[in-house]
Design an enzyme around this catalytic site. Structure first.
Site: not given
Length: 451
Positions: A17, A101-102, A111, A242, A244, A246-247, A329
């Site tokens: 990232r 992600s965020h 990922k 978030d 993407d 996943d949270r 998560h």
């Protein structure tokens, strides 16, 4: 050896990232594609991407690298990370998701799934990929790979709805803020199957320019609007995801943010109603509320290090049905051992409906008994390990553990201090049986950490 310069700092603990185009660009994406294929010795791979503006170019470069190594690419389109995990699991293939992600709009990254639910991490795979890229040591390829497109979204909707009994969900009023990230479109399709719920969306349209607010709901300014709206409209609950997806985060009916450890405790207890006598995982930062409520519900609480690579492995080893991290998560045995944002949202609705209770009423007893500091980050100049050793020396009369950073427990308060995987930060989580004690001990510890 080529003269391509690699910024080693983008190869992180859980992903690759960095900022686009200076740290991460098409040239690196192409090489990561070739290196991923070389490292895993694969002939097929799932590739998805999020809504970032650099996504299409990064996707094209990555998949060219994969196909030049003879790998066939299955393009699952623009998806949330849990949809990408679903695709990897259903197709039984490794994968690469183009996402940061965020992080802010000018970031991108990758990922990488080895085999579900396991991702490549700093210890296992990510540094190998870096070395292959730096040394140009790609495997010889004798053929060119191809690309096909697959839309697995219908199966994903079925899978997540299958985790709850839709009939049991009451006509609740829900507001969800997906922050122009990847969750909006799939969330709307999921709620079409739960018509009794009055669903209102905020910023549901994926937009890589991220025009409204940031992608990390842990930052208070990114959930302020949602908190206000829940109160103004008299909603039963607010959900935040978030970038993407996943949270997952919750706002209660008072417009108050629900801490991740409280949510882990509730969801853990609720999963034990579905799967009695099971094991539930939680991370070292969590409130005593988690093991207390899990034990009270007849489950076995197990503490683990922070980070999905540790959580997923321990879940599989122990056969745990659920795991929760303070950072939002939530992992489910019934979802291939992976984390998802939308599954806990559905479980919260089912839980509130079957218990016929407001979320604020569930929270009040915990708020009275478990006084938590929340995670407090301190930027440090010196060595993180030395600072933790100093804390261990000062608090040596407490019960000490070194599972992840330093944790010290006393009868009426406890703390964990650990270093960040990605920045020169120490992270403090502290809890006490009274507000006075929490504030006193928090300030004392911060004084030492920041000295």
């Amino acid at each position: 050896m080529s003269d391509f310069k690699v910024d080693a700092s983008v190869f992180k603990a859980y992903d690759i990232r960095g900022t686009y185009p200076d740290q991460i660009n098409e040239e690196l994406a192409y090489r990561v594609g070739r290196a991923f294929a070389t490292f895993l010795k694969i002939d097929k791979v799932v590739v998805g991407r999020d809504m970032r503006l650099s996504g299409p170019k990064m996707f094209d470069a990555l998949t060219k690298g994969l196909m030049d190594q003879g790998v066939d690419v299955i393009d699952v389109g623009m998806v949330s990370t849990d949809q990408y995990y679903f695709a990897c699991a259903k197709l039984g293939q490794p994968g690469v998701m183009v996402t940061a992600s965020h992080n802010p709009a000018n970031y991108n990254g990758f990922k990488m799934v080895k085999n579900m639910p396991y991702l490549l991490s700093g210890d296992e795979g990510i540094q190998d990929i870096r070395q292959i890229v730096e040394n140009d040591s790609y495997a010889e390829s004798t053929k060119k790979g191809s690309m096909t497109s697959r839309d697995l979204s219908e199966g994903f909707v079925e899978q997540v709805l299958g985790m709850v009994d839709i009939e049991k969900i009451a006509p609740l009023k829900v507001i969800a803020d997906t922050c122009n990230g990847m969750v909006g479109p799939i969330l709307q399709r999921i709620f079409e199957h739960i018509p009794q719920v009055e669903f209102t969306g905020m910023y549901l349209e994926p937009d890589g320019s991220i025009p409204n607010h940031g992608l990390d709901p842990l930052q208070p300014e990114n959930r302020e609007e949602l908190e206000k709206k829940v109160v103004e409209t008299g909603a039963d609950v607010g959900f935040a995801f978030d970038g993407d997806g996943d949270r997952f985060f919750t706002i209660d009916d008072r417009g108050k943010f629900v801490a991740g450890d409280y949510m882990t405790a509730f969801l853990g207890q609720y999963m034990l109603e579905k799967y009695p006598d099971s094991k539930i995982l939680y991370d070292v930062r969590a409130s005593w509320a988690v093991p207390d409520l899990i034990t009270k519900a007849g489950g076995t609480p197990l503490m683990e290090r922070v980070g999905h690579s540790f959580i997923k492995k321990r879940m599989a080893d122990e056969g745990a049905v659920f795991a929760g991290e303070v950072s939002g998560h939530y992992y489910f045995k019934d979802f291939f051992g992976a984390d998802s944002g939308v599954i806990p949202a559905l479980l919260v609705l089912e839980m509130l409906s079957t218990k016929k209770i407001k979320l604020s009423e569930l929270l009040k007893p915990l708020e009275a008994e478990y006084i938590i500091s929340g995670e407090i980050n301190s930027r440090i100049e010196g060595d993180a390990k030395e600072k933790m050793q100093e804390l261990a020396e000062i608090f040596r009369d407490g019960k000490m553990e070194w599972l992840d950073g330093v944790s010290v427990t006393y009868p009426d308060w406890h703390f964990n201090v650990r270093s960040s995987n990605t920045e020169p930060l120490l992270r403090l989580n502290l809890e006490a049986k009274s507000s006075e004690k929490m504030i006193e001990k928090r300030d004392h510890l911060l004084g030492i950490i920041r000295a």
